[in-house]
Enzyme design. Structure first.
Site, PDB file in Angstrom:
ATOM      1  N   ARG A  34     -29.347  68.810  32.201  1.00 18.22           N
ATOM      2  CA  ARG A  34     -27.752  69.096  31.616  1.00 18.22           C
ATOM      3  C   ARG A  34     -27.581  68.205  30.137  1.00 18.22           C
ATOM      4  NH1 ARG A  34     -24.996  69.628  37.615  1.00 18.22           N
ATOM      5  NH2 ARG A  34     -25.145  72.001  37.471  1.00 18.22           N
ATOM      6  N   LYS A 207     -25.692  79.651  53.473  1.00 16.93           N
ATOM      7  CA  LYS A 207     -24.334  80.217  54.325  1.00 16.93           C
ATOM      8  C   LYS A 207     -23.708  81.670  53.833  1.00 16.93           C
ATOM      9  CE  LYS A 207     -22.157  76.061  55.886  1.00 16.93           C
ATOM     10  NZ  LYS A 207     -21.032  75.324  55.575  1.00 16.93           N
ATOM     11  N   GLY A 357     -27.514  76.577  41.825  1.00 15.67           N
ATOM     12  CA  GLY A 357     -28.213  75.054  41.523  1.00 15.67           C
ATOM     13  C   GLY A 357     -29.629  75.033  42.109  1.00 15.67           C
ATOM     14  N   GLY A 380     -21.831  76.719  41.145  1.00 20.32           N
ATOM     15  CA  GLY A 380     -20.413  77.429  41.453  1.00 20.32           C
ATOM     16  C   GLY A 380     -19.953  78.028  40.439  1.00 20.32           C
TER      17      GLY A 380
HETATM   18  P1  ADP Z   1     -28.046  77.846  45.188  1.00 18.44           P
HETATM   19  O1  ADP Z   1     -27.642  76.387  44.901  1.00 18.44           O
HETATM   20  O2  ADP Z   1     -28.844  78.651  44.306  1.00 18.44           O
HETATM   21  O3  ADP Z   1     -26.514  78.620  45.249  1.00 18.44           O
HETATM   22  P2  ADP Z   1     -27.653  77.687  47.975  1.00 18.44           P
HETATM   23  O4  ADP Z   1     -27.189  76.225  48.182  1.00 18.44           O
HETATM   24  O5  ADP Z   1     -26.880  78.629  48.752  1.00 18.44           O
HETATM   25  O6  ADP Z   1     -28.258  77.880  46.809  1.00 18.44           O
HETATM   26  O7  ADP Z   1     -28.811  77.584  49.315  1.00 18.44           O
HETATM   27  C1  ADP Z   1     -29.959  76.623  49.149  1.00 18.44           C
HETATM   28  C2  ADP Z   1     -30.506  76.141  50.203  1.00 18.44           C
HETATM   29  O8  ADP Z   1     -30.874  77.174  51.129  1.00 18.44           O
HETATM   30  C3  ADP Z   1     -31.935  75.573  50.031  1.00 18.44           C
HETATM   31  O9  ADP Z   1     -31.753  74.060  50.420  1.00 18.44           O
HETATM   32  C4  ADP Z   1     -32.750  76.249  51.245  1.00 18.44           C
HETATM   33  O10 ADP Z   1     -33.519  75.282  51.773  1.00 18.44           O
HETATM   34  C5  ADP Z   1     -31.905  76.762  52.237  1.00 18.44           C
HETATM   35  N1  ADP Z   1     -32.434  77.887  52.802  1.00 18.44           N
HETATM   36  C6  ADP Z   1     -32.876  78.998  52.250  1.00 18.44           C
HETATM   37  N2  ADP Z   1     -33.325  79.774  53.514  1.00 18.44           N
HETATM   38  C7  ADP Z   1     -33.054  78.971  54.404  1.00 18.44           C
HETATM   39  C8  ADP Z   1     -33.487  79.261  56.016  1.00 18.44           C
HETATM   40  N3  ADP Z   1     -33.922  80.317  56.201  1.00 18.44           N
HETATM   41  N4  ADP Z   1     -33.354  78.288  56.663  1.00 18.44           N
HETATM   42  C9  ADP Z   1     -32.684  77.270  56.398  1.00 18.44           C
HETATM   43  N5  ADP Z   1     -32.281  76.940  55.073  1.00 18.44           N
HETATM   44  C10 ADP Z   1     -32.706  77.688  54.049  1.00 18.44           C
HETATM   45 MG    MG Z   2     -26.917  74.800  46.394  1.00 19.79          MG
END
Ligand code: ADP
Ligand code: MG
Length: 399
Positions: A34, A207, A357, A380
């Site tokens: 960053r 989620k 992220g 976000g």
């Molecule tokens: P981003 O930051 O790219 O938006 P998220 O924060 O929504 O992504 O999700 C990332 C997290 O989701 C990671 O820490 C990963 O370990 C978790 N994750 C992905 N698949 C699973 C799963 N099947 N069970 C538990 N955690 C998961």
């Molecule tokens: Mg995340």
């Protein structure tokens, strides 16, 4: 959109809102991306002879609980960022431990053209996240012009991202976006309004509830959505499958069914599951609809990888948010690596964007970050930009 190229900055105090929200561990910067991304704007202002005043937030600071507040103030100091920035610029960077007041004003008054000053974490001020008028006024008083270059904070109407430019603009002072924000907006606009079809979205992560708005919005824009990550199991459960102990959001089942009815959503057909998250004694690949009791789905399986690879190969535009599995653990990274690789193979043939992220971190960890058309620095913010059809408060206020 007014950009930094349009500004007359020589001799002026230019306040730049950066995104220096870097990951820290024991006071050490773990990833300086960053800071590196902020350099083009800062260097240009130095070269043009501006007095460059930088501000950023870092982490979260709880102002309600005095113990947490003390911890937050200690943990989230921007001082290490000043040191790293100085190394990268090969130039002295003055650090102001005060976020406003006499000491800060006197440091600003002493600045010569081309000097750089970094102000302590904006969130050390309680009023920052509330867009407090008095605080915005105090910061606006430091500046003759304002540059917004914190894409990762552009979805928040805080004092440093919204209140300050609003005041300066009303006073007829110049406000503009920096090179980083410009690059993000130009690239993300191409996934907000798709230029070339098929348009494929890939969504994973933890989620469903975090991503509801973006799924809704993407369903209108995309031709297809591939679902992975933990959120897949909420869909599988909603459609009557057995998901074992996989995380399911019971309050999202109706919503998941409704979205699935669009006909645009593809779910994993097989899943790598384990009988324990931390210390599994059994890891196996099963049909996603038949995850056994006591097992938890942790990655997409090999059949799904093949299916998703073939969908990715056909796409002309891709937006990806959220890892396909628990990529932090070796045993569950195959799905995320396969998606990275399949997108990387489209280099030069399709427009590929990562927003998020953890997804960006995964892609970097696996060595594919230079193979994407764009990897957003804002998790976000990139999602909200898609949700709001290209609008973000911290960018609209510059407009
Ligand atoms: P981003 O930051 O790219 O938006 P998220 O924060 O929504 O992504 O999700 C990332 C997290 O989701 C990671 O820490 C990963 O370990 C978790 N994750 C992905 N698949 C699973 C799963 N099947 N069970 C538990 N955690 C998961
Ligand atoms: Mg995340």
């Amino acid at each position: 959109m007014k950009t930094i190229r349009d500004l007359q900055v020589t001799g002026k105090r230019v306040l730049v809102r950066c995104d220096f929200n870097v990951p820290l561990k024991d006071g050490e910067i773990r990833d300086d991306n960053r800071i590196v991304q902020a350099l083009p704007t800062i260097k240009e202002l130095i070269e043009k002879g501006a007095k460059v005043i930088l501000m950023s937030h870092l982490g979260k600071v709880d102002h309600k609980d005095p113990i947490k507040l003390a911890e937050g103030l200690k943990k989230n100091t921007l001082a290490p960022v000043a040191v790293r920035l100085s190394e990268l610029l090969k130039k002295e960077v003055t650090f102001s431990n005060d976020t406003r007041g006499e000491n800060l004003t006197s440091l600003v008054n002493k600045m010569k053209d081309g000097d750089v000053l970094l102000i302590q974490n904006t969130r050390f001020e309680k009023g920052e996240t509330k867009n407090d008028a008095e605080l915005s006024r105090a910061w606006a008083d430091l500046a003759d012009a304002f540059v917004m270059d914190a894409f990762g904070s552009a979805h928040r109407a805080h004092a440093s991202t919204y209140g300050v430019p609003e005041i300066l603009k009303a006073e007829g002072k110049e406000v503009a976006v920096g090179y980083l924000v410009e690059k993000e907006v130009v690239n993300l606009s191409k996934v907000v309004e798709c230029q070339e079809r098929p348009y494929l979205a890939i969504l994973g992560g933890f989620k469903v509830s975090d991503k509801i708005k973006v799924i809704n919005s993407l369903l209108k824009k995309c031709d297809k959505i591939l679902i992975g990550g933990a959120m897949a199991y909420t869909f599988v459960k909603a459609l009557g499958g057995n998901v074992g102990t996989s995380p399911v959001e019971m309050d999202q089942l109706d919503y998941a069914r409704e979205m699935f009815a669009s006909g645009k959503i593809l779910l994993p057909v097989d899943t790598i599951c384990a009988n324990d998250f931390d210390n599994p004694t059994e890891v196996k690949t099963v049909d996603t609809k038949e995850i056994p009791e006591g097992f938890e789905g942790l990655d997409i399986g090999p059949k799904t990888i093949e299916l998703y690879k073939s969908e990715i190969a056909k796409a002309k535009t891709i937006f990806w948010n959220g890892p396909m599995g628990v990529f932090e653990k070796d045993a569950y990274q195959a799905g995320t690596i396969a998606v990275c690789k399949a997108c990387a193979e489209l280099k030069g043939k399709a427009f590929t964007v990562i927003g998020g992220g953890d997804s960006a971190a995964a892609c970097k960890q696996f060595g594919y970050n230079n193979d994407f058309s764009h990897v957003s620095t804002g998790g976000g913010a990139s999602l909200e930009m898609i949700e709001n059809d290209g609008h973000l408060p911290g960018i609209d206020v510059i407009g």
